[in-house]
Design a protein around this motif. Structure first.
Motif, PDB file in Angstrom:
ATOM      1  N   PRO A   1      71.063   4.280-152.046  1.00 43.79           N
ATOM      2  CA  PRO A   1      71.900   5.297-151.410  1.00 43.79           C
ATOM      3  C   PRO A   1      72.925   5.868-152.383  1.00 43.79           C
TER       4      PRO A   1
ATOM      5  N   ARG B   1      76.293   8.559-152.138  1.00 43.15           N
ATOM      6  CA  ARG B   1      77.178   9.329-151.260  1.00 43.15           C
ATOM      7  C   ARG B   1      78.129  10.160-152.100  1.00 43.15           C
TER       8      ARG B   1
ATOM      9  N   LEU C   1      81.332  12.221-152.809  1.00 42.48           N
ATOM     10  CA  LEU C   1      82.673  12.162-152.239  1.00 42.48           C
ATOM     11  C   LEU C   1      83.576  13.292-152.725  1.00 42.48           C
TER      12      LEU C   1
ATOM     13  N   ARG D   1      77.990  -2.184-154.874  1.00 41.72           N
ATOM     14  CA  ARG D   1      78.551  -0.870-154.540  1.00 41.72           C
ATOM     15  C   ARG D   1      79.351  -0.395-155.751  1.00 41.72           C
TER      16      ARG D   1
ATOM     17  N   GLN E   1      69.662  16.433-154.327  1.00 42.87           N
ATOM     18  CA  GLN E   1      70.645  16.018-153.333  1.00 42.87           C
ATOM     19  C   GLN E   1      71.971  16.576-153.793  1.00 42.87           C
TER      20      GLN E   1
END
Length: 258
Positions: free
Chosen positions: A14, A16, A18, A31, A257
């Protein structure tokens, strides 16, 4: 306009976005956060007549992200890659990988890596994630390090996962080729784009533009591109729409993405 989707094969990694250069990656049970920038909009003086201007807040508060196992910091000397809130966050993270000069300035948990030097992190289930520093040039060859300072990119590898590349603030396609020669093809390429130019180096690019990002994806054999470093700051000269158009034109919209 292309549809921005993440193929199902990438669900194990994954990513993400920000805002700005800040991306939260999950890899090998860890992470990992790139170049943390969480301040509210504002100005950061660079010289008497020039400031970096942040125009939008981050898409999450660092307090809401949960524990971070490591930070991948391309460089510490520019506020659009490490702002005040980002510096505060570093004190709560077990390790920050960055340039050797940056680690000397930051101290604390910062660990400097030279190009091609590696370090390992242990995942929660005993697996090992290797972080390798890879070349990056924050401007034209011959001036980038002298004027803009040292910058580093990263590649993440693990026995049971495909490789992930994080470009950092890089304007050198040769640096991309060197990385591809050693690690390609990569599964995910986190590319810092924005087409930033600086009068300090004759107005030349100090980060890649959208067309170069598409070319970098080809060179790396990337199966996904996470497009970062193109929003939330006034000096970014190309934005999300420019990236989408460039990837559409290159026939690579399925990778994106953004």
């Amino acid at each position: 306009m292309c549809a921005l989707t993440t193929p199902a094969t990438h669900e194990q990694i994954p990513a993400r976005l920000l805002g700005g250069p800040t991306v939260l990656l999950e890899y090998g049970g860890l992470r990992l956060l790139t170049d943390p920038t969480f301040d509210e909009p504002g100005e950061y003086p660079v010289t008497e007549d020039f400031s970096l201007v942040k125009t939008a807040p981050a898409l999450a508060d660092p307090a809401d992200l949960g524990p971070i196992d490591a930070v991948l910091l391309s460089h510490d000397q520019h506020a659009d890659n490490l702002d005040h809130s980002g510096r505060a966050l570093l004190t709560s993270v077990p390790v920050t990988f960055t340039t050797r000069t940056g680690a000397g300035r930051l101290g604390g948990n910062a660990r400097g890596l030279a190009d091609w030097e590696s370090a390992t992190l242990q995942g929660p289930e005993g697996g090992i994630v290797t972080v390798t520093a890879v070349p990056a040039l924050h401007g034209p060859d011959g001036l980038a390090q002298q004027v803009m300072g040292d910058v580093v990119g990263f590649v993440l590898t693990a026995d049971d996962l495909p490789a992930v590349y994080v470009s950092g603030d890089n304007a050198s396609m040769d640096a991309v080729r060197q990385t591809a020669d050693r690690f390609g093809p990569v599964d995910t390429a986190v590319l810092f784009i924005g087409a930033v130019r600086s009068p300090r180096v004759g107005g030349e690019l100090i980060t890649i533009n959208s067309e170069m990002a598409a070319e970098a994806a080809k060179i790396l054999g990337a199966r996904r591109v996470v497009a970062a470093h193109m929003d939330s700051w006034e000096h970014f000269l190309e934005d999300r729409d420019d990236v989408i158009k460039a990837f559409d034109a290159a026939g690579l919209s399925h990778l994106l993405q953004a």
